[in-house]
Enzyme design. Structure first.
Site, short mmCIF file in Angstrom:
data_model
loop_
_atom_site.label_atom_id
_atom_site.label_comp_id
_atom_site.label_asym_id
_atom_site.label_seq_id
_atom_site.Cartn_x
_atom_site.Cartn_y
_atom_site.Cartn_z
N TYR A 88 -10.85 -30.32 3.13
CA TYR A 88 -9.76 -29.79 2.32
C TYR A 88 -10.17 -28.50 1.62
CZ TYR A 88 -12.19 -31.55 -1.82
OH TYR A 88 -13.12 -31.76 -2.80
N MET B 24 -1.29 13.52 15.00
CA MET B 24 -0.55 14.73 15.32
C MET B 24 0.91 14.44 15.64
SD MET B 24 -1.12 17.63 18.19
CE MET B 24 0.15 17.00 19.28
N ARG C 95 2.40 13.52 23.17
CA ARG C 95 2.60 12.59 22.05
C ARG C 95 1.31 11.82 21.76
NH1 ARG C 95 7.51 9.01 24.34
NH2 ARG C 95 7.87 8.64 22.11
N CYS D 299 -13.70 -25.64 -3.74
CA CYS D 299 -12.87 -25.53 -4.94
C CYS D 299 -12.95 -24.15 -5.58
CB CYS D 299 -13.24 -26.61 -5.95
SG CYS D 299 -14.95 -26.50 -6.51
N SER E 199 -18.41 -30.42 -2.77
CA SER E 199 -17.34 -29.45 -2.95
C SER E 199 -18.00 -28.09 -3.14
CB SER E 199 -16.51 -29.83 -4.17
OG SER E 199 -15.53 -28.84 -4.40
N ASN F 59 -17.15 -19.52 -5.79
CA ASN F 59 -17.27 -18.41 -6.75
C ASN F 59 -18.72 -18.26 -7.19
OD1 ASN F 59 -14.54 -18.23 -6.61
ND2 ASN F 59 -14.15 -19.01 -8.67
N HIS G 53 -10.02 1.96 -8.29
CA HIS G 53 -10.42 1.04 -9.35
C HIS G 53 -9.22 0.24 -9.84
CE1 HIS G 53 -11.27 0.01 -13.61
NE2 HIS G 53 -12.47 -0.28 -13.12
N ARG H 43 -14.81 -32.75 -12.66
CA ARG H 43 -16.13 -32.16 -12.79
C ARG H 43 -16.63 -32.37 -14.21
NH1 ARG H 43 -16.90 -25.81 -12.05
NH2 ARG H 43 -15.87 -25.75 -14.07
N ARG I 262 8.49 -0.78 20.16
CA ARG I 262 7.34 -1.54 19.67
C ARG I 262 7.87 -2.71 18.86
NH1 ARG I 262 5.84 3.24 15.53
NH2 ARG I 262 7.86 3.17 14.55
N LYS J 290 1.89 3.17 21.78
CA LYS J 290 3.02 3.86 22.39
C LYS J 290 2.89 3.87 23.91
CE LYS J 290 4.40 7.48 19.99
NZ LYS J 290 4.15 8.85 19.50
N GLY K 298 -0.23 10.48 9.93
CA GLY K 298 -1.36 11.39 9.82
C GLY K 298 -1.87 11.84 11.17
N ARG L 278 -11.43 -29.27 -14.42
CA ARG L 278 -12.53 -28.78 -15.27
C ARG L 278 -12.42 -29.46 -16.63
NH1 ARG L 278 -10.24 -24.13 -12.93
NH2 ARG L 278 -11.72 -22.83 -11.78
P1 ADP Z 1 6.32 9.38 16.65
O1 ADP Z 1 5.06 8.68 16.96
O2 ADP Z 1 6.28 10.18 15.42
O3 ADP Z 1 7.51 8.46 16.75
P2 ADP Z 1 7.10 10.39 19.25
O4 ADP Z 1 6.04 10.72 20.22
O5 ADP Z 1 7.80 9.11 19.46
O6 ADP Z 1 6.50 10.50 17.79
O7 ADP Z 1 8.10 11.62 19.34
C1 ADP Z 1 8.79 12.23 18.30
C2 ADP Z 1 10.24 12.38 18.70
O8 ADP Z 1 10.39 13.07 19.93
C3 ADP Z 1 10.92 11.05 18.89
O9 ADP Z 1 12.22 11.13 18.39
C4 ADP Z 1 10.91 10.87 20.37
O10 ADP Z 1 11.94 10.04 20.77
C5 ADP Z 1 11.09 12.29 20.87
N1 ADP Z 1 10.49 12.47 22.18
C6 ADP Z 1 9.22 12.27 22.54
N2 ADP Z 1 9.02 12.51 23.84
C7 ADP Z 1 10.20 12.92 24.33
C8 ADP Z 1 10.65 13.32 25.62
N3 ADP Z 1 9.84 13.33 26.66
N4 ADP Z 1 11.94 13.65 25.76
C9 ADP Z 1 12.76 13.65 24.70
N5 ADP Z 1 12.43 13.28 23.47
C10 ADP Z 1 11.14 12.92 23.27
MG MG Z 2 -19.64 -23.20 -10.90
MG MG Z 3 8.40 7.72 18.08
#
Ligand code: ADP
Ligand code: MG
Ligand code: MG
Length: 905
Positions: free
Chosen positions: A876, A108, A97, A856, A788, A792, A457, A637, A341, A28, A106, A582
């Protein structure tokens, strides 16, 4: 202290970073910096590095220098914005962020509106001329901060919000006015005080510092750890923290927030894809609190912002040269970019987008190959559920092993086996599986579990067997005692009810969803032509990518195939020969008894008779095979498996003999057979009498096979064919074994050539599948024209474990403990098995520079392993016919990515 040593820099302004600094700034942060430097409208801010996080995680404390550095950057930000964080009459507000190198659920959740307090909320109201907005922002801050930083149960805030709406008799949050929200803020503060024993912090800097620390701590949250383990993301990368000045989408109807893709992540089509929500902040747009509008509708609402957004999206695509996803906010008619991204996409879209970008001149063919993977191609080749069919979704879990499977629900292995024996198709449903479930898993069409992740598993074993599996479907309650499954909403599936599971999406359906063959397979089979007018866009894209790969690759790709039918399919799929035929499969079925006779032969005559009956059958098999592969090499073989595989089961036979004896009518033949079976019984057949050892103790066996190959080749040659047989000796450990077999084979071949008047040009080589063979490769190459690698068996013998025994028993534990990142039977163990392959290849070539080298084992069709074989310079790889396209693609990718690259994700 040496002055020359620069102090480590822990904080980067958005203007200082760029997109290549993901390790340091997280995805980010790196992309916010990139957009800033592109001149796009990004709210100013700065990023605290992953290095700072690592220091914190290692010692439980922020690096001492961090505080001052943050202060310096905050000062600069304040100067630039002309206001101070939390300033009473005009507060600067920021978001805090998280952002690791890989985007990771997972971590924050972002906290918005940091800097608001009882003092500054009035200032914000005055500045914005909107009291409601100020109180809405403040209640959001306490809610987000309370939940994610202070760990208060989020439900408590939600309930208070619901209650406020109920009391007022309104349906949505926008209908609450300033007074309502002010009351709510009071309630929220009470919740915080009651739950945490402290007041909501009023000092803006304290808010920010606590939030930063919470981001660091979230790296080791349970959900983050679990996700990292599943996705094999290293645990020591740490996360960066982004501090970004706030822009407001909740300032009224001329404001809002949205998400967009520069093209459709499902199909790759170019167009306008996204959602927008008026008068909203942050996650509102994806949280489903109100109905969003389609991005295209924004044009009517705010044409200037819309046009600017379209232009920015084009800039981003051209700059990143790939599909991007973005987050944006409009504040009173002014557009702000908050994130971008390179976007995730489906396998099909990956192929289409890669070719589209080539057409647009944005990327080269080699780069296009780096945008797709063999695993994506494999996904596209599985049969799939008919998209047009009506479905009844029960729930979803983790897509653990791809494919589309339909069958009757069974809840234990015993029933799975019993029902499948009587011809039923079954889906084995368990809470989780363990080694006792193995038979049931084999019998089932697919496996569904409610617990466990991609390394459980069920997942590991199913992938090993190529079986469809959905695991960890936690919303489905599995009750194995009462033999039923309960879906959310109370739908119950009883034993015997039909279910359908999709191992590519993780979806589970009630009833039978019809299955259609993949168009990509239809194309490889030659039943669908990429050039046809009505050809599917996906098929065209795959066709083009395969052409790029074929042009680029150095590795040739052969098939493991034992019969003409498989060989023809392999050829259609692009095989350039057979790397492993085989011969033992040719001895099973009704021919098994002929082998039995050979083994039991008492006299030379009896043995010769047995060989004489087998010989024409073998020869006929080879004639067909050489015809199917005319002009291409076919490696045959000689017989490999332990002999007892051709003899009756020892227990069955003992019972039969005992019963006959009890009736006083002993059967002479059975008695002899039983003796032989006893004699040949081995404690550890994998390391017993097999391969070349067999050829050396059963006189005439290998000679017969060589004769069959030679005569078949002669027959094809005389029919104006172009047979190119290569004779391969299995399980050689020392060059002496090979020399003895070679001498005899050469004599037989010379005889056949003389008798048929042909020049057969047969070559003779060996498998390298024992450590000793690899270690003495220089000597073995003196008697072998090719090697070859049987990876395995080489994996089994290097590690000292047998696959059939260990995969179900302790592999799961090893994967969970991280001893294996991936099973060494799936992907070659580069450090151990791989280093033997590399050394043997080098030693062999030193003895015989034109030594042909191939592999192989099943690794020949595994993406990561193909890259390794490319690197060590094999000629190959050979794999099962169905994997050939994957191997071709990966061989092309390996060449395109260049030496040393192993990034096949
Ligand atoms: P995530 O990684 O879950 O996408 P973000 O850091 O992108 O989390 O932020 C969560 C939400 O808050 C997103 O919709 C983002 O666009 C918005 N957001 C983050 N920073 C700002 C900011 N400075 N002003 C306004 N909206 C923000
Ligand atoms: Mg063998
Ligand atoms: Mg985001």
């Amino acid at each position: 202290m040496p002055v020359s040593e620069d102090r480590q820099k822990f904080v980067y302004d958005f203007t200082e970073g760029n997109k290549d600094l993901k390790d340091l700034l997280g995805g980010k942060g790196a992309n916010l910096a990139e957009m800033t430097n592109l001149g796009l409208p990004v709210p100013p801010g700065f990023t605290i590095t992953t290095e700072a996080c690592k220091v914190y995680l290692a010692g439980g404390q922020e690096p001492p220098a961090l505080r001052d550095e943050v202060t310096a950057h905050l000062d600069a930000l304040e100067a630039r914005m002309g206001k101070k964080l939390g300033q009473a009459d005009d507060p600067l507000l920021v978001s805090v962020r998280s952002g690791a190198k890989f985007s990771m659920p997972g971590m924050m959740d972002t906290v918005l509106n940091i800097g608001l307090s009882d003092d500054s909320v009035a200032g914000l109201a005055t500045q914005a001329g909107d009291e409601r907005f100020a109180w809405d922002s403040y209640r959001r801050l306490i809610q987000m901060f309370g939940k994610t930083v202070l760990g208060v149960d989020g439900e408590l805030f939600e309930e208070a919000l619901e209650e406020a709406k109920r009391a007022k008799g309104v349906a949505t949050d926008v209908e609450l006015d300033a007074a309502d929200l002010r009351t709510l803020v009071g309630e929220f503060k009470d919740i915080v005080a009651k739950e945490t024993g402290r007041d909501f912090p009023q000092d803006p800097r304290e808010q920010m510092d606590l939030a930063i620390r919470a981001v660091f701590d979230s790296w080791n949250g349970e959900r983050a750890k679990l996700y990292r383990r599943q996705e094999r993301i290293p645990g020591d990368l740490g996360t960066a923290v982004n501090i970004c000045s706030m822009v407001f989408g909740n300032l009224g109807p001329d404001s809002g927030t949205g998400v967009a893709f520069t093209r459709d992540p499902a199909s790759g089509h170019q167009g306008v894809y996204g959602d927008y929500l008026q008068n909203a902040q942050g996650e509102d747009v994806v949280a489903g609190i109100r109905n969003t509008m389609q991005l295209a509708e924004l044009e009517q609402l705010d044409k200037a912002s819309y046009d600017q957004l379209m232009q920015i999206m084009e800039t981003l695509e051209t700059h990143y040269r790939d599909l991007c996803d973005i987050e944006f906010t409009i504040e009173r008619g002014k557009l702000w970019m908050l994130q971008t991204r390179v976007g995730k996409r489906t396998a099909g879209a990956a192929f289409r987008i890669a070719t589209q970008l080539v057409d647009q001149g944005l990327i080269t063919e080699a780069e296009a190959l780096s945008r797709v993977t063999g695993n994506q191609l494999a996904q596209l080749m599985f049969p799939r559920f008919d998209e047009k069919a009506k479905t009844d979704l029960l729930g979803r879990g983790i897509a653990a092993s791809p494919g589309a499977a339909v069958g009757k629900a069974v809840f234990d292995s015993y029933t799975a086996v019993k029902w499948s024996r009587s011809g039923e198709k079954v889906i084995l449903i368990r809470r989780e599986t363990n080694p006792d479930d193995l038979n049931g898993m084999i019998a089932a069409e697919g496996i569904l579990t409610s617990r466990g992740g991609k390394t459980s598993h069920a997942a590991v074993v199913a992938r090993g067997m190529g079986k469809t599996c959905v695991c960890g479907a936690e919303e489905l309650e599995v009750d194995t005692k009462r033999r039923r499954l309960t879906a959310p909403g109370g739908v119950v599936i009883e034993e015997g009810d039909v279910v359908s599971i999709d191992g590519s999406s993780g979806k589970v359906y009630r009833g039978e969803v019809p299955v259609v063959p993949s168009p990509v397979v239809e194309y490889f089979e030659g039943r669908m032509h990429a050039g046809a007018d009505d050809a599917d866009g996906l098929v065209q894209a795959v066709h083009r990518m395969m052409a790029y790969a074929d042009r680029m690759r150095r590795l040739r790709v052969r098939a493991n195939a034992d019969n003409a039918e498989d060989a023809s399919r392999a050829r259609r799929f692009g095989a350039q020969g057979i790397g492993l035929c085989r011969t033992e499969h040719m001895f099973l079925g009704e021919r098994r008894e002929m082998v039995e006779r050979l083994i039991l032969a008492h006299t030379d005559d009896e043995r010769q008779q047995a060989l004489d009956t087998l010989m024409p059958l073998q020869k006929a098999d080879f004639v067909e095979l050489f015809e199917a592969m005319d002009g291409l090499p076919v490696t045959v073989r000689l017989l490999d498996p332990p002999l007892h595989e051709f003899l009756p089961d020892i227990t069955d036979l003992s019972v039969r003999v005992a019963l006959a004896e009890a009736r006083h009518e002993p059967h002479e033949n059975d008695l002899r057979l039983l003796q032989a079976v006893h004699k040949l019984h081995e404690q550890n057949p994998m390391l017993g009498l097999r391969g070349v050892r067999l050829g050396l103790v059963i006189p005439g066996l290998f000679a017969m096979q060589v004769r069959a190959i030679a005569e078949a080749a002669a027959e094809r040659r005389n029919a104006k064919g172009d047979p190119r047989a290569e004779i391969m000796i299995p399980l050689v450990g020392t060059v002496q074994e090979l020399e003895i077999v070679r001498e005899e084979a050469e004599r037989v071949i010379a005889e056949v050539e003389a008798a048929t008047g042909t020049d057969l040009r047969l070559t003779l080589g060996t498998m390298i599948e024992l450590p000793r063979a690899a270690l003495t490769a220089a000597q073995i190459a003196e008697a072998a024209e090719f090697f070859s690698f049987g990876t395995n068996d080489l994996t089994q013998t290097v590690w000292g474990f047998s696959r059939d025994d260990v995969e179900a028993s302790f592999f799961t534990a090893y994967l969970e403990k991280g001893i294996f990142g991936v099973s060494p039977f799936e992907t070659i163990d580069r450090d151990g098995v791989g280093s033997l392959v590399r050394a043997a290849a080098e030693a062999g070539r030193a003895t015989r520079p034109d030594l042909k080298l191939g592999v192989c084992g099943e690794h020949g069709g595994d993406p990561d392993s193909v890259h390794f074989f490319h690197e060590v310079g094999l000629d190959y790889v050979s794999c099962s016919p169905f994997r050939i396209p994957v191997a071709r693609l990966e061989a092309g990718r390996a060449a395109a990515l260049g030496k040393g690259s192993s990034d096949t994700r």
